[in-house]
Scaffold this active site. Sequence first.
Site, mmCIF file in Angstrom:
data_model
loop_
_atom_site.group_PDB
_atom_site.id
_atom_site.type_symbol
_atom_site.label_atom_id
_atom_site.label_comp_id
_atom_site.label_asym_id
_atom_site.label_seq_id
_atom_site.Cartn_x
_atom_site.Cartn_y
_atom_site.Cartn_z
ATOM 1 N N HIS A 120 -30.621 -15.844 -47.355
ATOM 2 C CA HIS A 120 -30.379 -17.083 -46.615
ATOM 3 C C HIS A 120 -28.934 -17.571 -46.698
ATOM 4 O O HIS A 120 -28.592 -18.566 -46.051
ATOM 5 C CB HIS A 120 -31.291 -18.187 -47.150
ATOM 6 N N ARG B 105 -29.962 -11.682 -54.592
ATOM 7 C CA ARG B 105 -31.179 -11.628 -53.788
ATOM 8 C C ARG B 105 -30.852 -10.825 -52.538
ATOM 9 O O ARG B 105 -30.066 -11.253 -51.693
ATOM 10 C CB ARG B 105 -31.676 -13.026 -53.404
ATOM 11 N N ASP C 246 -24.440 -0.752 -57.320
ATOM 12 C CA ASP C 246 -23.193 -0.009 -57.501
ATOM 13 C C ASP C 246 -22.002 -0.958 -57.596
ATOM 14 O O ASP C 246 -21.009 -0.658 -58.267
ATOM 15 C CB ASP C 246 -22.965 0.957 -56.326
ATOM 16 N N GLU D 19 -43.989 -15.917 -53.152
ATOM 17 C CA GLU D 19 -43.740 -16.884 -52.085
ATOM 18 C C GLU D 19 -44.905 -17.024 -51.106
ATOM 19 O O GLU D 19 -44.750 -17.618 -50.041
ATOM 20 C CB GLU D 19 -42.491 -16.481 -51.305
ATOM 21 N N ASP E 51 -41.115 -21.607 -49.436
ATOM 22 C CA ASP E 51 -41.934 -20.577 -48.795
ATOM 23 C C ASP E 51 -43.388 -20.680 -49.236
ATOM 24 O O ASP E 51 -44.305 -20.594 -48.423
ATOM 25 C CB ASP E 51 -41.388 -19.185 -49.130
#
Length: 267
Positions: A57, A82, A96, A160, A186
């Site tokens: 988001h 996230r 990485d 969620e 959510d």
Amino acid sequence: MVRMTADASGPLNHGALARAVRNGQATVGTFLGTASAVTAEVCAAAGFDWLLLDLEHGAGGEEQVRDVVPVAGAYGVPTVVRVETDARIRMGRVLDNGAAGIMLPRMDDARQVGDAMTHLRFPPRGDRGVATYNRACRFGLDPGALDRADEEILVVVQIESAAAVAAADEIAAIDGVDVLFIGPRDLSHDLGVPGDTSAPAFVEALQAVLSAAQRHGKACGLLVNDGAAAAQRLDQGWTFVAIGSDSTLLAAASRSALHLAGRRDRD
């Protein structure tokens, strides 16, 4: 407070956060959504235990990992990311680039989590791509990081939906899952009580997830609006708590300052 310290693997010990969480230490962080490395630095300097760079988001994209990880790391603060999708290539690139952990959004059942876990582990345990010329391996100077990676990555699974709440016990039992993390908005929407965190259905769901995590010795976390709410949740046994985000904290502080100055709200 969790702080990464120098060790034989290099200037940053990326396993510090995972070890602290697995040892039951309570930690407090904040979300990053402004796509600003300077804002990330401000949050790190303020003393959060970890920062959560939000690619689902947030205003920025994957390139933000490149800048945020070293900026926060300079203050000894690890960055969890996230990801916007549980695709193998997305998680591999984030790791990485030196992320200390991955948050997986919208995980509804144990099978889905298990599939995602495969992408977080190197062969033969998983199918994460192998390379050493990246930040995670100190650009080839620390190839041993490949051997440590499977144990040093913090894995945060978001709960969620009602389906995820029902599967919380199975998800918490999965080897390698470290944190069950409630996404309040959510979850409340999925439960049919949008934004109402005092609704019985929502409160019962929170307790079910917390209990499932505790039964399996896993951490449990959620997002709260402010420090007072964080203190309350920590007292209740939640151990991985996020206080707002860089943008909401700035907005709240700005609004508070204007109120103290006698200025009216501008809506």
